[in-house]
Write a protein that holds these residues in place. Structure first.
Motif, PDB file in Angstrom:
ATOM      1  N   LEU A 101      11.365  -2.776   6.052  1.00 27.32           N
ATOM      2  CA  LEU A 101      10.639  -3.731   6.586  1.00 27.32           C
ATOM      3  C   LEU A 101      10.539  -5.329   6.316  1.00 27.32           C
ATOM      4  O   LEU A 101      10.162  -5.630   6.736  1.00 27.32           O
ATOM      5  N   ASP A 157       0.639  -8.426   9.860  1.00 21.13           N
ATOM      6  CA  ASP A 157       1.327  -6.990   9.584  1.00 21.13           C
ATOM      7  C   ASP A 157       2.177  -6.672   8.717  1.00 21.13           C
ATOM      8  O   ASP A 157       1.757  -5.429   8.205  1.00 21.13           O
ATOM      9  N   LEU A 158       2.513  -7.082   8.140  1.00 19.46           N
ATOM     10  CA  LEU A 158       3.660  -6.876   7.321  1.00 19.46           C
ATOM     11  C   LEU A 158       2.985  -6.384   5.621  1.00 19.46           C
ATOM     12  O   LEU A 158       3.938  -5.575   5.316  1.00 19.46           O
ATOM     13  N   THR A 191      12.874   2.288   4.310  1.00 15.18           N
ATOM     14  CA  THR A 191      11.489   2.198   5.261  1.00 15.18           C
ATOM     15  C   THR A 191      10.874   0.096   4.701  1.00 15.18           C
ATOM     16  O   THR A 191      10.856  -0.517   5.348  1.00 15.18           O
ATOM     17  N   ASP A 197       0.090   5.433   0.819  1.00 14.18           N
ATOM     18  CA  ASP A 197       0.583   7.019   1.233  1.00 14.18           C
ATOM     19  C   ASP A 197       1.580   7.346   0.330  1.00 14.18           C
ATOM     20  O   ASP A 197       1.926   8.967   0.012  1.00 14.18           O
ATOM     21  N   HIS A 243       1.759 -13.446   7.958  1.00 13.61           N
ATOM     22  CA  HIS A 243       2.226 -12.080   7.688  1.00 13.61           C
ATOM     23  C   HIS A 243       1.245 -10.860   7.487  1.00 13.61           C
ATOM     24  O   HIS A 243       1.093 -10.098   6.467  1.00 13.61           O
ATOM     25  N   GLN A 292      -0.486   0.073   3.608  1.00 10.64           N
ATOM     26  CA  GLN A 292      -0.376   1.329   3.742  1.00 10.64           C
ATOM     27  C   GLN A 292       0.744   2.637   3.389  1.00 10.64           C
ATOM     28  O   GLN A 292       0.008   3.517   2.520  1.00 10.64           O
ATOM     29  N   LEU A 293       2.561   1.101   2.912  1.00 10.27           N
ATOM     30  CA  LEU A 293       3.058   2.017   1.556  1.00 10.27           C
ATOM     31  C   LEU A 293       2.657   2.645   0.948  1.00 10.27           C
ATOM     32  O   LEU A 293       2.344   3.834   0.441  1.00 10.27           O
ATOM     33  N   GLU A 313       0.108  -5.560   5.495  1.00  5.23           N
ATOM     34  CA  GLU A 313      -1.018  -4.245   5.510  1.00  5.23           C
ATOM     35  C   GLU A 313       0.424  -2.741   5.757  1.00  5.23           C
ATOM     36  O   GLU A 313      -0.841  -2.142   5.005  1.00  5.23           O
ATOM     37  N   ARG A 314       1.155  -3.399   6.322  1.00  9.28           N
ATOM     38  CA  ARG A 314       1.987  -2.151   5.949  1.00  9.28           C
ATOM     39  C   ARG A 314       3.036  -1.753   4.585  1.00  9.28           C
ATOM     40  O   ARG A 314       2.757  -0.470   4.371  1.00  9.28           O
ATOM     41  N   LEU A 315       2.657  -2.886   4.115  1.00  9.61           N
ATOM     42  CA  LEU A 315       3.011  -3.180   2.451  1.00  9.61           C
ATOM     43  C   LEU A 315       1.555  -1.707   1.790  1.00  9.61           C
ATOM     44  O   LEU A 315       1.788  -1.061   1.194  1.00  9.61           O
TER      45      LEU A 315
END
Length: 933
Positions: free
Chosen positions: A503, A192-193, A499, A203, A190, A199-200, A195-197
């Motif tokens: 996700l 990608d998951l 979001t 941000d 996981h 990044q969120l 990394e998305r967390l």
């Protein structure tokens, strides 16, 4: 819309038939939680292992089937119900592991909060969250709702005391944050998951305005929406993920276990009730107390105090308080007695500038403190108890900034008046600015729904917009605040929550319309009716507090579910809808399998005894009044018949052997429709007819000994190490203590009436009870002598009605009040298991029984979670599955014990059968370890 056939086929391969429910009775029963919403699931699945949850989620993802997780169903905002698939925790989610001398505890989601604290208590620790429902709610719900409570505040909630978590995502993948191999595998699968967390998180923290708002919002108690503070508090994506799960209400995944950092449970406590002349003074005092060593400060407005002012033990001056009075119930806790007194001095000094109308000064007396806290705990049920039939009780849960608390209270009161909620009360956790307000509401016509809609819109505007507070402080967003999440948080934060939802749950299958919903009217849909059913149960608010103590919970129905079904049957009848199918199912599920012991009433906030309803329904169904009359008139002959039956069973046992007899009797029980009892190895041997003990001119003090009809017929089993009948053992113990024993005459025809009452024959029960009372009155010399009854159920049956001055004792009360000074106790080292019967609990002697056992043995075991054995008179013979189910966890806990003790002979039959340990009366143990003083 029906569930896809492929999904159903997959479920049938995964979950056995006995744990799948799609019949109308079961789906309606499980479609109810403590909220004022109802959805009827198409399928209910009781899961017992993590691999089953994984399999269900994979099937649900593949076939786009929404699922909802449910623990205890005590949640108040509609987050534990579903119109699709409801996943319910079964028996095997009770694992716990205490670490580092109690500094941490790992818990599975099925552990009841109070059980976790009981395990930690010997170490002086507890979990941080302390919701009012802690005796019923489970860890899964506590974490998923980020529940808090009176003393928890924000620092000790699940979010801030989380040490680790094992979770399952919507796609069926799992990760254990405390297992390095699991974490490594998840990071690989996981990436990608994660990394998305990450990044969120970056941000969000870079968006200074948004990040500052999030941090500000969580200075207050706040469970509105998803836990966005996970993005500002952590940068490691797995930490973000586990903390997002806290408060997510089952919308992001399934929590398989959680590890808490525990908090101290200080042994020294003091409580005070201080009444101020008005709300402003009270709230200003709260601001001062925030800086003091105060564990809790509960605010109660004048209406709250008025709702409980008639409760026993409360000061009479509560009724005479001024109309604007406002009270604080304050508690301080400390590790030592001296430190507590130092803290109390600081608190008193801090409060000196504030005018006080009345007060109960700080007390360390647990009885007085208990009465004071009963004021606070009684407020919610007090409204429920007086609500008109057909209305529901709604408890809302908001937070104001502390410095604006007084204004907030007054503005809320104005809204009550504007919308004509004249019965509404306000109370809450003042130190956190967290207020609960309770009001009654009808949903049976459009005008009432519109009134509720307008009121909630005004509340949302007041709390979220004007004061910048929280619309949900600790009860979870659920359905009833989902439409207002954007109002409170603003569009940017709301979109960020969406979001995160998309996700982690890209197909939207996890608890849709809870926490986040695009339906602005979701809070006005699927409103739960509470139609009149019977005055015995009409005050039920369906909170589920009764369920943990019910022996049929998980076998058939719980008290809450019995009431739900009976309400629906009555509503359907009034609407001329055919109820035959539902009533047929309810006969076994609701009536026959109810133990009717009334333990539910002890946990019920409004004191409802569902067993009373069941006994009433049984009485309406009785069709053998002549038989009941004959038995009442020829009771001695009936007991002779019982003795002959027991003798025949004993002889057959000796002839055929236990295994063959047990198989044969179980077959006969089944073929007879459970009218013939099933034999088991713990079945008693018969007792010979007793010789009544006549009074003499002895100078010794007299006691009237009432042997119950059970102890007059049922002796020890053939395998019991104790072979002396209870009557002989009791007489021996009483005489050892220096008493002259008198047995009333004619003893074998006497009965307290309980066997008749439980079968639905109240007239015959009343007649037998009166005969017995007359005999006891004569035997006790018009009430001069104490009366000792050797079983607690019979004692309870006698004392719960007028006793005309007779002093009737169960074994526990008599031993602790009359024998402690007359006997010398020498405790044994052998372990003893204690079963506190339902009747002993009703008599208020449960803890005393345990303490007597501890005088007799240095190793006392009280099995956790067994509140009622389910034998229920003769149901252990005729409905053995109830006894089997209630005692399914007993054997592993007590198998090392040398014996078990109780105060009910029939309970002891089932306990012995299911434990492999001989259970007998407390009297045997006391007699063995005592000598005359």
């Amino acid at each position: 819309m029906n569930l896809p056939a492929e999904f159903i086929t997959g479920i049938h391969h995964l979950i056995p038939a006995e744990r799948r429910f799609d019949d109308p009775l079961s789906t309606l029963a499980f479609g109810t939680d403590a909220s004022f919403y109802r959805l009827i699931p198409k399928l209910v699945l009781r899961v017992e292992a993590e691999n089953e949850v994984v399999g269900i989620l994979r099937l649900a993802t593949a076939h786009q089937v929404p699922v909802t997780f449910r623990a205890a169903g005590t949640s108040l905002s509609g987050q534990a119900i579903s119109d699709s698939v409801l996943i319910v925790l079964g028996d095997y989610w009770n694992g716990r592991e205490i670490r580092d001398n109690g500094s941490q505890i790992k818990l599975q989601p099925g552990v009841i909060g109070a059980q976790a604290n009981a395990a930690l208590a010997p170490l002086g620790r507890k979990i941080g969250p302390d919701p009012a429902s802690i005796n019923a709610c489970k860890i899964g719900g506590i974490v998923a709702n980020n529940a808090s409570g009176m003393c928890c505040g924000t620092a000790q909630n699940s979010y801030h005391t989380l040490a680790g978590m094992r979770l399952i995502l919507a796609d069926g993948s799992s990760v254990d944050s405390e297992d390095t191999a699991s974490v490594a595998a998840f990071r690989a699968s996981h990436a990608d998951l994660l990394e998305r967390l990450a990044q969120l998180g970056r941000d969000t923290r870079a968006n200074t305005k948004l990040a500052d708002m999030i941090r500000h919002k969580y200075r207050l108690k706040n469970t509105t929406g998803l836990s966005l503070n996970a993005l500002t508090d952590f940068d490691e994506p797995l930490d973000i993920l586990t903390h997002l799960m806290v408060g997510s209400e089952g919308t992001l995944g399934f929590i398989s276990s959680v590890t808490y950092n525990t908090v101290p449970e200080y042994p020294h406590k003091a409580s005070a009730l201080i009444v101020f002349p008005d709300v402003a003074t009270c709230c200003n005092a709260v601001t001062t107390l925030k800086q003091q060593p105060v564990a809790a400060a509960e605010l109660l407005d004048r209406r709250s105090l008025r709702s409980v002012q008639e409760q026993p033990g409360l000061p009479e001056w509560i009724a005479g308080l001024s109309d604007n009075a406002c009270a604080l119930l304050i508690e301080s806790r400390a590790a030592s007695h001296s430190l507590l007194h130092e803290q109390l001095a600081h608190i008193r000094t801090a409060l000196q500038p504030f005018p006080v109308e009345q007060q109960v000064d700080f007390t360390e007396d647990p009885t007085v403190s208990g009465q004071l806290w009963a004021v606070r705990k009684g407020t919610f049920p007090a409204v429920g108890a007086v609500r008109p039939t057909g209305t529901t009780v709604i408890i809302e849960d908001v937070t104001f900034p502390i410095d604006q608390l007084a204004i907030g209270v007054n503005r809320l009161t104005e809204l009550f008046e504007r919308h004509h909620y004249d019965e509404a009360i306000i109370f809450g956790h003042a130190l956190e600015g967290n207020l609960h307000f309770v009001f009654t509401q009808r949903f049976d016509n459009p005008e009432q729904v519109e009134r509720y809609e307008a009121f909630m819109a005004d509340v949302a505007s007041l709390v979220a917009t004007e004061f910048g507070g929280s619309l949900k402080a600790e009860h979870g967003t659920g359905r009833n605040m989902a439409p207002f999440v954007e109002l409170e948080w603003g569009s940017e934060a709301w979109q960020l929550m969406w979001t995160l939802k998309r996700l982690l749950d890209p197909n939207g299958i996890l608890n849709p319309d809870v926490v986040l919903s695009e339906d602005p009217d979701i809070h006005l849909k699927n409103l739960k009716p509470l139609p009149a059913a019977d005055p015995i149960v009409d005050k039920c608010i369906e909170c589920g507090f009764c369920e943990p103590v019910c022996p049929s919970n998980g076998l058939t129905l719980t008290p809450r579910q019995r009431i739900v079904i009976w309400r629906d049957i009555q509503a359907r009848k009034r609407a001329d809808i055919d109820t035959r199918e539902l009533e047929t199912a309810f006969q076994y599920q609701g009536i026959d399998s109810c133990a009717a012991t009334g333990l539910c009433a002890r946990n019920c906030p409004v004191g409802i005894n569902t067993g009373d309803l069941v006994r009433q329904l049984r009485a309406e169904q009785t069709d053998h009044p002549r038989t009941a009359n004959w038995l009442a008139e020829h009771f001695a002959k009936a007991l002779t018949g019982v003795r002959l039956t027991l003798k025949a069973a004993d002889m057959t046992h000796r002839l055929l052997g236990a295994p063959r007899l047990q198989r044969w009797s179980q077959t006969l029980n089944r073929l007879s429709g459970e009218r013939l009892p099933a034999w088991n190895p713990a079945l008693p041997q018969p007792v010979k007819l007793i010789d009544p003990a006549r009074p003499t001119n002895s100078p010794r003090p007299r006691v009237v000994y009432l042997p119950s009809c059970v102890s007059r017929t049922m002796g020890p089993s053939a395998s019991d190490t104790e072979q002396t009948p209870l009557i002989s053992k009791t007489r021996s113990l009483l005489e050892k203590a220096g008493y002259e024993v008198v047995i009333p005459n004619p003893a074998d025809n006497l009965c307290c009436g309980q066997p008749f009452a439980s079968k639905g024959y109240p007239e015959q029960a009343s007649r037998k009870r009166q005969e017995l009372m007359d005999a006891l009155y004569a035997a006790s010399r018009n009430g001069q002598d104490p009366i000792y009854c050797d079983t607690s159920p019979c004692t309870l049956s006698l004392v719960k009605e007028e006793t005309n001055g007779l002093d009737i004792y169960d074994p526990v009360r008599f031993i602790r009040t009359h024998l402690f000074d007359r006997l010398t106790f020498t405790p044994q080292d052998e372990a003893v298991a204690v079963h506190v019967t339902c009747s002993t609990q009703h008599l208020g002697e449960g803890q005393a029984l345990i303490e007597i056992a501890r005088r007799c043995s240095n190793n006392v075991v009280v099995p956790e979670g067994i509140h009622c054995c389910g034998f229920a008179g003769d149901k252990g013979f005729n409905l053995p599955e109830l006894n089997d189910h209630a005692l399914r966890t007993l054997k592993p806990v007590v198998q090392h014990c040398s014996e078990g003790i109780s105060t009910s002979r029939t309970c002891e039959i089932g306990l012995s059968s299911h434990s492999g340990v001989d259970y007998h009366s407390l009297v045997y143990l006391v007699d063995r370890v005592t000598a005359p003083a």
